[in-house]
Design a protein around this motif. Structure first.
Motif, PDB file in Angstrom:
ATOM      1  N   VAL A   1      -3.315   6.244  17.490  1.00 11.69           N
ATOM      2  CA  VAL A   1      -2.134   6.033  16.637  1.00 11.69           C
ATOM      3  C   VAL A   1      -1.996   4.564  16.266  1.00 11.69           C
ATOM      4  O   VAL A   1      -1.753   4.219  15.092  1.00 11.69           O
ATOM      5  CB  VAL A   1      -0.856   6.525  17.352  1.00 11.69           C
ATOM      6  N   VAL A   2      -2.164   3.672  17.240  1.00 12.66           N
ATOM      7  CA  VAL A   2      -2.061   2.228  16.987  1.00 12.66           C
ATOM      8  C   VAL A   2      -3.112   1.785  15.976  1.00 12.66           C
ATOM      9  O   VAL A   2      -2.831   1.005  15.057  1.00 12.66           O
ATOM     10  CB  VAL A   2      -2.218   1.427  18.299  1.00 12.66           C
ATOM     11  N   SER A   3      -4.348   2.288  16.130  1.00 15.13           N
ATOM     12  CA  SER A   3      -5.422   1.890  15.214  1.00 15.13           C
ATOM     13  C   SER A   3      -5.157   2.388  13.800  1.00 15.13           C
ATOM     14  O   SER A   3      -5.441   1.692  12.818  1.00 15.13           O
ATOM     15  CB  SER A   3      -6.770   2.414  15.712  1.00 15.13           C
ATOM     16  N   ALA A   4      -4.602   3.602  13.674  1.00 13.85           N
ATOM     17  CA  ALA A   4      -4.304   4.154  12.350  1.00 13.85           C
ATOM     18  C   ALA A   4      -3.228   3.328  11.651  1.00 13.85           C
ATOM     19  O   ALA A   4      -3.354   2.996  10.463  1.00 13.85           O
ATOM     20  CB  ALA A   4      -3.855   5.606  12.482  1.00 13.85           C
ATOM     21  N   VAL A   5      -2.180   2.978  12.377  1.00 19.00           N
ATOM     22  CA  VAL A   5      -1.090   2.176  11.804  1.00 19.00           C
ATOM     23  C   VAL A   5      -1.607   0.798  11.398  1.00 19.00           C
ATOM     24  O   VAL A   5      -1.324   0.300  10.295  1.00 19.00           O
ATOM     25  CB  VAL A   5       0.075   2.046  12.804  1.00 19.00           C
ATOM     26  N   ALA A   6      -2.382   0.163  12.291  1.00 24.98           N
ATOM     27  CA  ALA A   6      -2.926  -1.165  12.001  1.00 24.98           C
ATOM     28  C   ALA A   6      -3.864  -1.123  10.796  1.00 24.98           C
ATOM     29  O   ALA A   6      -3.842  -2.017   9.946  1.00 24.98           O
ATOM     30  CB  ALA A   6      -3.667  -1.701  13.223  1.00 24.98           C
ATOM     31  N   ALA A   7      -4.675  -0.057  10.700  1.00 22.42           N
ATOM     32  CA  ALA A   7      -5.615   0.078   9.586  1.00 22.42           C
ATOM     33  C   ALA A   7      -4.889   0.194   8.253  1.00 22.42           C
ATOM     34  O   ALA A   7      -5.262  -0.464   7.266  1.00 22.42           O
ATOM     35  CB  ALA A   7      -6.505   1.299   9.809  1.00 22.42           C
ATOM     36  N   VAL A   8      -3.840   0.996   8.211  1.00 23.54           N
ATOM     37  CA  VAL A   8      -3.070   1.180   6.968  1.00 23.54           C
ATOM     38  C   VAL A   8      -2.398  -0.129   6.559  1.00 23.54           C
ATOM     39  O   VAL A   8      -2.451  -0.539   5.393  1.00 23.54           O
ATOM     40  CB  VAL A   8      -2.022   2.300   7.135  1.00 23.54           C
ATOM     41  N   ILE A   9      -1.774  -0.806   7.515  1.00 24.03           N
ATOM     42  CA  ILE A   9      -1.053  -2.053   7.212  1.00 24.03           C
ATOM     43  C   ILE A   9      -2.012  -3.141   6.741  1.00 24.03           C
ATOM     44  O   ILE A   9      -1.792  -3.779   5.699  1.00 24.03           O
ATOM     45  CB  ILE A   9      -0.263  -2.528   8.446  1.00 24.03           C
ATOM     46  N   LEU A  10      -3.091  -3.366   7.493  1.00 23.52           N
ATOM     47  CA  LEU A  10      -4.015  -4.454   7.160  1.00 23.52           C
ATOM     48  C   LEU A  10      -4.790  -4.176   5.875  1.00 23.52           C
ATOM     49  O   LEU A  10      -4.995  -5.080   5.055  1.00 23.52           O
ATOM     50  CB  LEU A  10      -4.986  -4.679   8.318  1.00 23.52           C
ATOM     51  N   THR A  11      -5.204  -2.926   5.684  1.00 19.59           N
ATOM     52  CA  THR A  11      -5.917  -2.581   4.453  1.00 19.59           C
ATOM     53  C   THR A  11      -5.012  -2.730   3.233  1.00 19.59           C
ATOM     54  O   THR A  11      -5.422  -3.281   2.201  1.00 19.59           O
ATOM     55  CB  THR A  11      -6.467  -1.147   4.524  1.00 19.59           C
ATOM     56  N   SER A  12      -3.786  -2.245   3.347  1.00 17.18           N
ATOM     57  CA  SER A  12      -2.830  -2.343   2.237  1.00 17.18           C
ATOM     58  C   SER A  12      -2.546  -3.797   1.904  1.00 17.18           C
ATOM     59  O   SER A  12      -2.505  -4.190   0.725  1.00 17.18           O
ATOM     60  CB  SER A  12      -1.525  -1.629   2.589  1.00 17.18           C
ATOM     61  N   TRP A  13      -2.343  -4.612   2.936  1.00 14.91           N
ATOM     62  CA  TRP A  13      -2.081  -6.039   2.727  1.00 14.91           C
ATOM     63  C   TRP A  13      -3.265  -6.710   2.028  1.00 14.91           C
ATOM     64  O   TRP A  13      -3.081  -7.464   1.075  1.00 14.91           O
ATOM     65  CB  TRP A  13      -1.803  -6.724   4.064  1.00 14.91           C
ATOM     66  N   TYR A  14      -4.476  -6.412   2.507  1.00 18.95           N
ATOM     67  CA  TYR A  14      -5.663  -7.022   1.927  1.00 18.95           C
ATOM     68  C   TYR A  14      -5.812  -6.652   0.451  1.00 18.95           C
ATOM     69  O   TYR A  14      -6.056  -7.525  -0.403  1.00 18.95           O
ATOM     70  CB  TYR A  14      -6.912  -6.581   2.698  1.00 18.95           C
ATOM     71  N   VAL A  15      -5.657  -5.375   0.144  1.00 20.51           N
ATOM     72  CA  VAL A  15      -5.827  -4.906  -1.235  1.00 20.51           C
ATOM     73  C   VAL A  15      -4.747  -5.482  -2.146  1.00 20.51           C
ATOM     74  O   VAL A  15      -5.045  -6.018  -3.229  1.00 20.51           O
ATOM     75  CB  VAL A  15      -5.804  -3.365  -1.284  1.00 20.51           C
ATOM     76  N   ILE A  16      -3.489  -5.390  -1.730  1.00 16.93           N
ATOM     77  CA  ILE A  16      -2.378  -5.886  -2.556  1.00 16.93           C
ATOM     78  C   ILE A  16      -2.486  -7.392  -2.762  1.00 16.93           C
ATOM     79  O   ILE A  16      -2.292  -7.896  -3.879  1.00 16.93           O
ATOM     80  CB  ILE A  16      -1.021  -5.524  -1.914  1.00 16.93           C
ATOM     81  N   HIS A  17      -2.818  -8.119  -1.690  1.00 16.34           N
ATOM     82  CA  HIS A  17      -2.951  -9.583  -1.793  1.00 16.34           C
ATOM     83  C   HIS A  17      -4.022  -9.972  -2.807  1.00 16.34           C
ATOM     84  O   HIS A  17      -3.805 -10.850  -3.647  1.00 16.34           O
ATOM     85  CB  HIS A  17      -3.293 -10.167  -0.421  1.00 16.34           C
TER      86      HIS A  17
END
Length: 219
Positions: free
Chosen positions: A95-111
């Motif tokens: 669960v922690v890895s899934a949440v971290a993956a969504v947050i970091l990937t979204s941040w990277y793409v949007i940035h």
């Protein structure tokens, strides 16, 4: 581009073989999905190295979600192997890895969609975004998830049968060492520590050898 195409074909063939098994457990499906996402990972690199223009930098939008996906599926594999009786630790880690993956990937793409400027890096001979902070965050995130994979996998060996204990430990250690080694060589290639060609050859050898051995041990 050939160095990315060869592992792409290897992982696609391996994924097809795993999905073609008649009786598939949850662990088998997780491992098969890992192999397919590894295909996407290397295919992203293939696209990035085949296009000689600024748009090639967008290959990172495939590679980064893929490496997070592989890490998450690895945790699912640990959770379901050797049986479906996962532990609280493996479930929490997934669960922690899934949440971290969504947050970091979204941040990277949007940035990078908003502020990213593709530039050609002569030390790595590739088009990359000038986004050191998101890159560092992604690298740290992947390293943490791999450590969760290693820790939860070794922890679960305590409850496994003797034969399954050895198999699970081997799979977890081999894949963890491969992933961390690939991350180190990738960082070195981007800073000019080693050539990009050396990085791709090292990554190809490590990934193909690690997953081939892991698949043989699992089967």
């Amino acid at each position: 581009s050939v160095c990315a195409l060869i592992p792409s074909i290897f992982f696609l063939v391996m994924a097809v073989l795993f999905f073609s098994m008649r009786e598939k457990s949850a662990a088998t499906r997780s491992f098969g999905l890992q192999l397919f996402v590894m295909f996407l990972f290397f295919f992203g690199y293939f696209l990035g190295t085949s296009i000689d223009r600024p748009a090639a930098a967008y290959y990172r939008f495939i590679v980064i979600p893929a490496i997070f996906g592989v890490s998450f599926l690895g945790l699912l594999f640990v959770h379901f192997y050797p049986d479906r009786r996962g532990t609280f630790l493996t479930k929490t880690a997934a669960v922690v890895s899934a949440v971290a993956a969504v947050i970091l990937t979204s941040w990277y793409v949007i940035h990078n969609l908003r502020h990213g400027v593709p530039s050609f890096r002569f030390e790595s001979h590739s088009w990359e975004f000038e986004s050191s902070v998101p890159d560092m965050a992604v690298s740290i995130g992947v390293a943490v998830i791999i450590l969760l994979f290693l820790g939860s996998g070794l922890y679960k060996t305590r409850k496994a049968a003797p034969g399954e204990k050895v198999s699970l430990a081997l799979i977890v250690i081999i894949i963890s060492v491969m992933t961390l080694s690939s991350s180190v060589t990738s960082a070195l290639s981007k800073t000019g520590g080693i050539s990009r060609g050396t990085f791709f050859l090292t990554q190809d050898f490590l990934d193909i050898a690690a997953y081939f051995i892991a698949a043989v041990v699992y089967i």
